[in-house]
Scaffold this active site. Structure first.
Site, PDB file in Angstrom:
ATOM      1  N   CYS A  77       1.338   3.141   7.885  1.00  0.00           N
ATOM      2  CA  CYS A  77       0.086   3.891   8.020  1.00  0.00           C
ATOM      3  C   CYS A  77       0.316   5.169   8.837  1.00  0.00           C
ATOM      4  O   CYS A  77       1.016   6.067   8.389  1.00  0.00           O
ATOM      5  CB  CYS A  77      -1.015   2.991   8.592  1.00  0.00           C
ATOM      6  SG  CYS A  77      -2.677   3.687   8.372  1.00  0.00           S
ATOM      7  N   HIS A 177      -1.172  -1.258   4.664  1.00  0.00           N
ATOM      8  CA  HIS A 177      -0.740  -2.191   5.706  1.00  0.00           C
ATOM      9  C   HIS A 177      -0.128  -3.425   5.051  1.00  0.00           C
ATOM     10  O   HIS A 177      -0.857  -4.317   4.626  1.00  0.00           O
ATOM     11  CB  HIS A 177      -1.933  -2.601   6.580  1.00  0.00           C
ATOM     12  CG  HIS A 177      -2.403  -1.515   7.477  1.00  0.00           C
ATOM     13  ND1 HIS A 177      -1.883  -1.322   8.733  1.00  0.00           N
ATOM     14  CD2 HIS A 177      -3.328  -0.550   7.282  1.00  0.00           C
ATOM     15  CE1 HIS A 177      -2.473  -0.279   9.294  1.00  0.00           C
ATOM     16  NE2 HIS A 177      -3.345   0.221   8.429  1.00  0.00           N
ATOM     17  N   GLU A 179       1.268  -5.868   6.406  1.00  0.00           N
ATOM     18  CA  GLU A 179       0.959  -7.062   7.211  1.00  0.00           C
ATOM     19  C   GLU A 179      -0.438  -7.606   6.933  1.00  0.00           C
ATOM     20  O   GLU A 179      -0.767  -8.719   7.345  1.00  0.00           O
ATOM     21  CB  GLU A 179       1.137  -6.752   8.704  1.00  0.00           C
ATOM     22  CG  GLU A 179       0.031  -5.947   9.352  1.00  0.00           C
ATOM     23  CD  GLU A 179       0.050  -4.451   9.085  1.00  0.00           C
ATOM     24  OE1 GLU A 179      -0.800  -3.742   9.655  1.00  0.00           O
ATOM     25  OE2 GLU A 179       0.900  -3.964   8.298  1.00  0.00           O
TER      26      GLU A 179
END
Length: 195
Positions: A77, A177, A179
């Site tokens: 990001c 993202h 994650e």
């Protein structure tokens, strides 16, 4: 394998750490230059404002260190955006690893900015996307974007086509993202670890 997560008080560090730990990785959250230099892999996460991030990096001399790293580095990001030449956010100089400027989204059909939520990625290149199907959904939250350019490794469409991922030499970036992007996001992190 030692993975250093660059610590400059970014907002998504804990979720990145948790995802890597789910993959069985030994992670160290640090701004110590020697630890970062000796790590097998480096993750440069980011949620926040570009100019505040640059100030935090400069205070720890990380703005000089990151472009000189030779092991695989993954910017996430804002981390990806900071690896670029310049950002319109706060009129901020980037680290200059990628020869491209970060620009603000221009809404075309009354789209809401920031671009937030799940969206598909396509034109997947680089080993980061091994076993990731075209048009997989990833989770995005951003108001600024990297246009499509020579180092674009994946694309996404919102307002216009933009770089969902970039890659050059040992440097990789994801605008989304991983994650927070479910099983395919976790697979991208696993692919990065295997580089």
């Amino acid at each position: 394998m030692k993975i250093a997560i660059i610590d400059y008080k970014a907002g998504n560090i804990k979720s990145v750490e948790a995802a890597l730990q789910r993959l069985g990785c030994d992670t160290t959250l640090t701004k110590d230059i020697e630890i970062i230099k000796s790590a097998d892999k480096v993750i440069f996460p980011g949620v926040g404002h570009a100019s505040a991030t640059l100030s935090a990096l400069k205070a720890a001399n990380l703005d000089k260190l990151i472009p000189e790293l030779t092991q695989p580095v993954l910017g996430i990001c804002l981390g990806m955006q900071m690896m670029c030449k310049y950002s319109e956010e706060g009129n901020t100089q980037g680290l200059g690893i990628f020869d491209v400027n970060v620009v603000k989204f221009q809404a075309v059909n009354n789209e809401k900015i920031p671009h937030m939520g799940w969206n598909q990625i396509s034109s997947l290149k680089t080993p980061l996307f091994n076993d990731i199907p075209e048009k997989s959904y990833m989770y995005f939250v951003h108001s600024y974007m990297v246009p499509v350019f020579k180092d674009t490794a994946a694309e996404c469409g919102y307002c216009q086509q933009f770089s969902a991922s970039i890659a050059r030499n040992n440097f990789y970036g994801c605008q989304f993202h991983p994650e927070k992007s479910g099983k395919f996001g976790l697979k991208i992190l696993e692919n990065f670890i295997k580089l």
